[in-house]
Design a protein around this motif. Structure first.
Motif, PDB file in Angstrom:
ATOM      1  N   THR A  66       0.301   4.740  17.275  1.00 44.42           N
ATOM      2  CA  THR A  66       1.693   5.035  16.954  1.00 44.42           C
ATOM      3  C   THR A  66       2.448   5.272  18.241  1.00 44.42           C
ATOM      4  OG1 THR A  66       3.115   6.364  15.485  1.00 44.42           O
ATOM      5  CG2 THR A  66       1.452   7.549  16.740  1.00 44.42           C
ATOM      6  N   ASP A  97      -1.699   8.526  10.079  1.00 46.64           N
ATOM      7  CA  ASP A  97      -2.714   7.756   9.381  1.00 46.64           C
ATOM      8  C   ASP A  97      -3.396   6.828  10.393  1.00 46.64           C
ATOM      9  OD1 ASP A  97      -3.949   5.547   7.888  1.00 46.64           O
ATOM     10  OD2 ASP A  97      -2.926   6.359   6.127  1.00 46.64           O
ATOM     11  N   THR A 100      -3.026   2.901   9.469  1.00 43.86           N
ATOM     12  CA  THR A 100      -1.728   2.219   9.514  1.00 43.86           C
ATOM     13  C   THR A 100      -0.809   2.719  10.616  1.00 43.86           C
ATOM     14  OG1 THR A 100      -0.675   3.808   8.016  1.00 43.86           O
ATOM     15  CG2 THR A 100      -1.861   1.955   7.002  1.00 43.86           C
ATOM     16  N   ARG A 102       1.071   5.212  10.197  1.00 47.44           N
ATOM     17  CA  ARG A 102       2.203   5.843   9.520  1.00 47.44           C
ATOM     18  C   ARG A 102       2.225   7.338   9.809  1.00 47.44           C
ATOM     19  NH1 ARG A 102       2.978   8.318   4.454  1.00 47.44           N
ATOM     20  NH2 ARG A 102       5.108   8.085   3.640  1.00 47.44           N
ATOM     21  N   ARG A 103       3.422   7.870  10.087  1.00 43.63           N
ATOM     22  CA  ARG A 103       3.581   9.273  10.425  1.00 43.63           C
ATOM     23  C   ARG A 103       4.253  10.026   9.289  1.00 43.63           C
ATOM     24  NH1 ARG A 103       5.788   7.446  15.625  1.00 43.63           N
ATOM     25  NH2 ARG A 103       7.753   8.503  15.128  1.00 43.63           N
ATOM     26  N   THR A 104       3.755  11.240   9.043  1.00 43.75           N
ATOM     27  CA  THR A 104       4.352  12.141   8.064  1.00 43.75           C
ATOM     28  C   THR A 104       4.536  13.502   8.723  1.00 43.75           C
ATOM     29  OG1 THR A 104       3.164  11.031   6.263  1.00 43.75           O
ATOM     30  CG2 THR A 104       4.117  13.192   5.789  1.00 43.75           C
TER      31      THR A 104
END
Length: 379
Positions: A66, A97, A100, A102-104
């Protein structure tokens, strides 16, 4: 992607002859940039070969997990493999994640007061709780927050674990990690007040060992105290080797940065000595570097070596080990390729390293995509 001169593998570590540079770093410079401070010794020529025993291992970047992170500092692995990353200045913890990227954002940690080298720093995960080392309005402290572990879960309210750690604009330490003994360890700094490092009654300039609730751990060298070792200037890297020995990286002042083998109750010398001194009563480092080649933050153990992230040095060092000793010369990778390097974390049984860059921490020169988490394969 290059930053100036791109070098795949850098040179071996310390040189025998040193031109000592007089004077001290100013508090405004801190350890992590020291702009304009000359190196204490020249770098060895790029591409120098290490001893055969040290040359067997290597690392390569296999991708970017990321990017676009702001002032990332701490990194911890969740059960299942996803990562948590802290933002020193934004005071947030983000889940990433690993499949992927993907950031949260899990939330902002209450009570964090960023400033200088302080803010939301190291992270650790244990038994459904996230532990964080942070700078508050009055001190540095360790807190813990409940976390269910799902991508949509939020952090619980912070619960103090250990408070009253000295704080300053510089030298706040900040790395925390659970050891193989189940105890929580923390690296602290002396906040620019050098006398704290030798004062066993102070928690500054120490490595601390405590229970997950913040009490002195059984077997600590000083009864009733969380102090595990002392005489440190600014510890930001903690890692254990395959036999459970504790290693720590430490910022020097103008002369030597250090990698130390940590043993309970030992005095690592600051501010009386910096680097190897051979003086009775002090423990010498296993490896040392001129400050321009390292300024080390996070470390990890993988494939028989300590891997050490360099801030000012802008490279990843590999230090091969044989038991409690170095088995060859340190060797540098990724020199000048990704800028300042903050945190390195070993996962997958040491087959993979996650490496966090640190260009947006006010000391770097951010480029497109900074800051990022890189995926590295160890070989």
């Amino acid at each position: 992607m290059g930053r100036g001169r791109v070098v795949g593998q850098g040179a071996a570590g310390a040189v025998a002859v040193l031109l000592l540079i007089a004077g001290c770093s100013s508090p405004s410079d801190g350890d992590e940039g020291r702009p304009g401070t000359p190196s204490s010794a020249p770098s060895a020529p790029s591409g120098s070969s290490a001893a055969p025993s040290a040359a067997a291992g290597g690392v390569r970047v296999t991708g970017t997990l990321t990017e676009g992170l702001r002032s990332p500092w701490g990194l911890a692995e969740l059960p299942g493999g996803d990562l948590l990353v802290s933002s020193r200045d934004d005071r947030t913890i983000t889940r990433v994640d690993v499949r992927t990227g993907r950031r949260t954002t899990l939330g902002e940690v209450p009570g964090v007061v960023p400033g200088g080298e302080g803010g939301l720093l190291g992270l650790a995960v244990r038994d459904g709780r996230v532990y964080a080392y942070l700078t508050s309005a009055s001190d540095n402290r360790i807190v813990r927050m409940r976390y269910g572990g799902g991508a949509g879960d939020r952090l619980g309210a912070p619960e103090p674990v250990l408070t009253g750690l000295p704080k300053g604009l510089v030298h706040n330490g900040g790395r925390i990690a659970f050891g193989p003994d189940g105890m929580l360890y923390a690296g602290t700094g002396e906040t620019g007040r050098t006398g704290l490092a030798q004062d066993r009654g102070s928690l500054g300039g120490k490595i601390l060992r405590m229970t997950p609730e913040g009490r002195p751990a059984p077997g600590n060298p000083f009864p009733g105290s969380v102090v595990y070792s002392y005489g440190h200037r600014n510890v930001q890297g903690l890692a254990w080797d395959a036999d459970g020995r504790l290693w720590a990286s430490e910022f020097g002042q103008n002369t030597w940065d250090e990698l130390n083998l940590i043993e309970p109750g030992r005095d690592y010398g600051w501010p009386v000595v910096e680097g190897r001194a051979g003086r009775a009563g002090f423990t010498d480092p296993v490896a040392q570097w001129p400050t321009g080649q390292a300024s080390p933050s996070g470390i990890a153990y993988a494939h028989g070596a300590i891997w050490m992230a360099g801030l000012r040095g802008e490279r990843l060092w590999r230090i091969p080990l044989s038991g409690a000793e170095r088995s060859g010369e340190p060797r540098a990778f990724l020199e000048d390729e990704y800028g300042r390097l903050r945190t390195v974390l070993a996962t997958g049984g040491g087959a993979r390293l996650w490496l966090v860059t640190s260009e947006t921490d006010t000391r770097g020169t951010p480029g497109p995509g900074d800051d990022r988490i890189l995926r590295l394969e160890v070989r």
